[in-house]
Design a protein around this motif. Structure first.
Motif, PDB file in Angstrom:
ATOM      1  N   ALA A  36      72.029  39.814  60.569  1.00 21.36           N
ATOM      2  CA  ALA A  36      71.102  40.672  61.308  1.00 21.36           C
ATOM      3  C   ALA A  36      71.314  40.553  62.812  1.00 21.36           C
ATOM      4  CB  ALA A  36      69.651  40.306  60.950  1.00 21.36           C
ATOM      5  N   ILE A  37      71.401  39.327  63.318  1.00 24.67           N
ATOM      6  CA  ILE A  37      71.560  39.152  64.762  1.00 24.67           C
ATOM      7  C   ILE A  37      72.950  39.621  65.223  1.00 24.67           C
ATOM      8  CG2 ILE A  37      72.455  36.778  64.801  1.00 24.67           C
ATOM      9  CD1 ILE A  37      70.467  36.222  67.079  1.00 24.67           C
ATOM     10  N   THR A  38      73.964  39.443  64.364  1.00 28.54           N
ATOM     11  CA  THR A  38      75.306  39.913  64.701  1.00 28.54           C
ATOM     12  C   THR A  38      75.342  41.432  64.757  1.00 28.54           C
ATOM     13  OG1 THR A  38      76.253  37.973  63.597  1.00 28.54           O
ATOM     14  CG2 THR A  38      77.743  39.797  64.061  1.00 28.54           C
ATOM     15  N   ALA A  39      74.681  42.084  63.803  1.00 26.55           N
ATOM     16  CA  ALA A  39      74.631  43.548  63.811  1.00 26.55           C
ATOM     17  C   ALA A  39      73.981  44.058  65.094  1.00 26.55           C
ATOM     18  CB  ALA A  39      73.865  44.055  62.592  1.00 26.55           C
ATOM     19  N   GLY A  40      72.887  43.421  65.511  1.00 28.01           N
ATOM     20  CA  GLY A  40      72.241  43.829  66.746  1.00 28.01           C
ATOM     21  C   GLY A  40      73.122  43.607  67.959  1.00 28.01           C
ATOM     22  N   MET A  41      73.814  42.466  67.992  1.00 32.46           N
ATOM     23  CA  MET A  41      74.653  42.136  69.145  1.00 32.46           C
ATOM     24  C   MET A  41      75.809  43.112  69.311  1.00 32.46           C
ATOM     25  SD  MET A  41      75.184  40.087  71.713  1.00 32.46           S
ATOM     26  CE  MET A  41      74.243  38.578  71.417  1.00 32.46           C
ATOM     27  N   PHE A  42      76.436  43.514  68.207  1.00 29.69           N
ATOM     28  CA  PHE A  42      77.631  44.352  68.301  1.00 29.69           C
ATOM     29  C   PHE A  42      77.332  45.850  68.224  1.00 29.69           C
ATOM     30  CE2 PHE A  42      79.659  40.330  67.426  1.00 29.69           C
ATOM     31  CZ  PHE A  42      80.853  40.412  68.122  1.00 29.69           C
ATOM     32  N   LEU A  43      76.109  46.216  67.878  1.00 30.33           N
ATOM     33  CA  LEU A  43      75.792  47.641  67.759  1.00 30.33           C
ATOM     34  C   LEU A  43      76.063  48.415  69.045  1.00 30.33           C
ATOM     35  CD1 LEU A  43      74.727  49.992  66.095  1.00 30.33           C
ATOM     36  CD2 LEU A  43      72.398  49.309  66.762  1.00 30.33           C
ATOM     37  N   PRO A  44      75.638  47.928  70.238  1.00 33.48           N
ATOM     38  CA  PRO A  44      75.949  48.691  71.455  1.00 33.48           C
ATOM     39  C   PRO A  44      77.446  48.856  71.694  1.00 33.48           C
ATOM     40  CG  PRO A  44      74.206  47.093  71.887  1.00 33.48           C
ATOM     41  CD  PRO A  44      74.762  46.773  70.522  1.00 33.48           C
ATOM     42  N   ALA A  45      78.223  47.816  71.374  1.00 35.89           N
ATOM     43  CA  ALA A  45      79.665  47.897  71.592  1.00 35.89           C
ATOM     44  C   ALA A  45      80.286  49.008  70.748  1.00 35.89           C
ATOM     45  CB  ALA A  45      80.326  46.557  71.264  1.00 35.89           C
ATOM     46  N   PHE A  46      79.783  49.200  69.537  1.00 42.17           N
ATOM     47  CA  PHE A  46      80.247  50.315  68.713  1.00 42.17           C
ATOM     48  C   PHE A  46      79.691  51.637  69.233  1.00 42.17           C
ATOM     49  CE2 PHE A  46      80.990  46.995  65.489  1.00 42.17           C
ATOM     50  CZ  PHE A  46      82.224  47.396  64.991  1.00 42.17           C
ATOM     51  N   ALA A  47      78.392  51.639  69.563  1.00 43.34           N
ATOM     52  CA  ALA A  47      77.726  52.904  69.862  1.00 43.34           C
ATOM     53  C   ALA A  47      78.259  53.560  71.123  1.00 43.34           C
ATOM     54  CB  ALA A  47      76.220  52.670  69.985  1.00 43.34           C
ATOM     55  N   PHE A  48      78.487  52.775  72.182  1.00 40.39           N
ATOM     56  CA  PHE A  48      78.921  53.377  73.436  1.00 40.39           C
ATOM     57  C   PHE A  48      80.221  54.153  73.262  1.00 40.39           C
ATOM     58  CE2 PHE A  48      76.225  50.169  75.749  1.00 40.39           C
ATOM     59  CZ  PHE A  48      75.399  51.115  76.336  1.00 40.39           C
ATOM     60  N   SER A  49      81.144  53.603  72.478  1.00 40.50           N
ATOM     61  CA  SER A  49      82.415  54.293  72.284  1.00 40.50           C
ATOM     62  C   SER A  49      82.322  55.374  71.209  1.00 40.50           C
ATOM     63  CB  SER A  49      83.513  53.290  71.909  1.00 40.50           C
ATOM     64  OG  SER A  49      83.897  52.541  73.036  1.00 40.50           O
ATOM     65  N   LEU A  50      81.704  55.050  70.077  1.00 40.20           N
ATOM     66  CA  LEU A  50      81.700  55.986  68.953  1.00 40.20           C
ATOM     67  C   LEU A  50      80.866  57.226  69.228  1.00 40.20           C
ATOM     68  CD1 LEU A  50      81.394  53.549  65.898  1.00 40.20           C
ATOM     69  CD2 LEU A  50      83.429  54.748  66.701  1.00 40.20           C
ATOM     70  N   ILE A  51      79.758  57.054  69.923  1.00 39.49           N
ATOM     71  CA  ILE A  51      78.837  58.169  70.114  1.00 39.49           C
ATOM     72  C   ILE A  51      79.031  58.850  71.465  1.00 39.49           C
ATOM     73  CG2 ILE A  51      76.401  58.824  70.249  1.00 39.49           C
ATOM     74  CD1 ILE A  51      75.788  56.476  68.370  1.00 39.49           C
ATOM     75  N   LEU A  52      79.266  58.052  72.493  1.00 34.78           N
ATOM     76  CA  LEU A  52      79.200  58.588  73.843  1.00 34.78           C
ATOM     77  C   LEU A  52      80.551  58.709  74.532  1.00 34.78           C
ATOM     78  CD1 LEU A  52      76.136  56.520  75.092  1.00 34.78           C
ATOM     79  CD2 LEU A  52      76.124  58.851  74.230  1.00 34.78           C
ATOM     80  N   PHE A  53      81.648  58.477  73.835  1.00 33.35           N
ATOM     81  CA  PHE A  53      82.928  58.395  74.526  1.00 33.35           C
ATOM     82  C   PHE A  53      83.222  59.594  75.409  1.00 33.35           C
ATOM     83  CE2 PHE A  53      87.293  59.737  74.830  1.00 33.35           C
ATOM     84  CZ  PHE A  53      87.770  58.724  75.643  1.00 33.35           C
TER      85      PHE A  53
END
Length: 397
Positions: free
Chosen positions: A297-314
């Protein structure tokens, strides 16, 4: 996302499985922190395989360094998108983080089932914790050198250091730092913003009921949602390096009494010697606090922004980051984070000092470790300093 949106150059066509395995290999070799990790990726994918040209890589890296999140991981997500669109970005990011995640889960299991209850290792662990404090202090200075570029940013960092030590909720310095620096070209507006932030901080301290802090520290139950939010907070606020996630994860775990500062420092030490972004220390914290579910759970929260910034907002990232107003807000927030992590260093230092049997020996060990991390360079330095701290702690503490 189609690869023809990246016209400068194209990687050789890879299957999804081959793409995942390529970044899994990068993850397994990701020793030495973000500088070494980025250099490895650049050598393989820019200089040798020419996925993108060097100028594009440099621009991309500049954008990622402005944004929160572990930049080496975000770089992998983006390059996976270059190869195979968004599914490629997802697989590349997962491949890069997986070796460190598995190793940290194993480390958490070994720690909780054997190390934590082994009384004979108390000196070893204390030595490691003292060494880690030296590593954190060096990181604070290094981060500050890149972020605190003028006198106002230095004032913001110092004010946030003092505010954090005074117990002001973390969001007040962050918001105030960003707004004050963004409005610094209008001195009256900046002064009003600063005065409002001070008033809010004082009100927050006055309104807090007696004993509330103790209830927050010891009464909150461990939940997967709370651990996820702790990781998400850290992931969103990692400006300038993974060490800036430390105060937010610590506040939501150590601050609630779920783990102790000693165990928290042990997790940071383990993350420093594993092939993974340093924010993987959150996985260890989550495991100790909430088992495998808590770690995930804590790992998912920590890495979610790193995925989201590129995947969604690139497609919009470069345009957004070019906005001067946003630059100044982010610069102010980053300076505030420097102050907050510096305060966390003092808090962790005080907690460690309360446990060591001989303060003078601990100070000497700290000074030697600090000299090593300050003067020596290379991927081997952090593991060597941690190992040296363990040996010194076993012999002396």
């Amino acid at each position: 996302m189609a690869t023809d949106q990246f016209p400068e150059s194209r990687p050789s066509q890879l299957g999804l499985a081959a793409l995942f395995l390529k970044f899994l290999r990068f993850g397994a070799l990701a020793f030495g922190g973000p500088v070494a990790q980025i250099a490895m990726i650049r050598q393989a994918l820019v200089e040798e395989e020419r996925w993108i040209d060097p100028a594009r890589f440099n621009r991309l890296l500049a954008v990622l360094q402005v944004l929160p999140g572990p930049e080496a991981h975000e770089l992998c997500v983006h390059l996976g998108m270059v190869a195979r669109g968004r599914i490629g970005g997802l697989l590349a990011g997962l491949g890069f983080m997986l070796p460190g995640l598995v190793l940290m889960l194993l480390a958490g299991w070994l720690y909780t089932t054997w190390v934590a209850d082994h009384a004979g290792l108390s000196g070893v662990l204390l030595g490691v914790q003292v060494a880690v404090l030296a590593i954190i202090l060096r990181a604070v200075v290094r981060i500050g050198q890149h972020i605190v570029e003028d006198w106002l940013l230095a004032v913001i960092a110092a004010a946030c250091l003092l505010a954090t030590l005074a117990g002001v909720p973390f969001w007040i310095p962050l918001v105030a730092g960003g707004l004050v620096y963004a409005g610094s070209h209008r001195p009256m507006l900046a002064a009003i913003t600063l005065a409002a932030a001070v008033a809010v901080a004082v009100a927050a301290r006055l309104i807090a009921m007696p004993g509330a802090d103790a209830a927050i520290e010891t009464g909150a139950p461990v939940t997967l949602a709370a651990l996820f939010v702790a990781g998400l907070k850290g992931g969103l606020l990692t400006f300038g390096g993974a060490y800036t996630a430390i105060p937010y994860v610590r506040a939501d775990t150590v601050g609630r009494g779920w783990i102790g500062d000693a165990t928290f420092l042990d997790g940071i030490a383990l993350a420093g010697v594993l092939p993974a972004p340093l924010v993987i220390f959150a996985t260890f914290v989550g495991y100790v606090a909430g088992g495998v579910g808590g770690a995930l759970a804590i790992t998912a929260g920590m890495f979610l922004p790193a995925f989201a910034f590129s995947l969604i907002l690139f497609e919009r990232l470069e345009a957004v980051v070019e906005n001067p107003a946003l630059h100044r807000i982010l610069a102010g927030v980053a300076a505030a984070v420097v102050g907050i992590i510096a305060a966390t260093f003092f808090q962790l230092g005080a907690a460690t000092d309360a446990r060591v049997p001989d303060t003078l020996l601990a100070v000497i060990l700290f000074a030697l470790a600090l000299a090593a991390v300050w003067r020596l360079k290379g991927a081997w330095v952090t593991p060597a300093v941690v190992a040296g701290g363990a040996v010194a702690g076993w012999l002396l503490l």
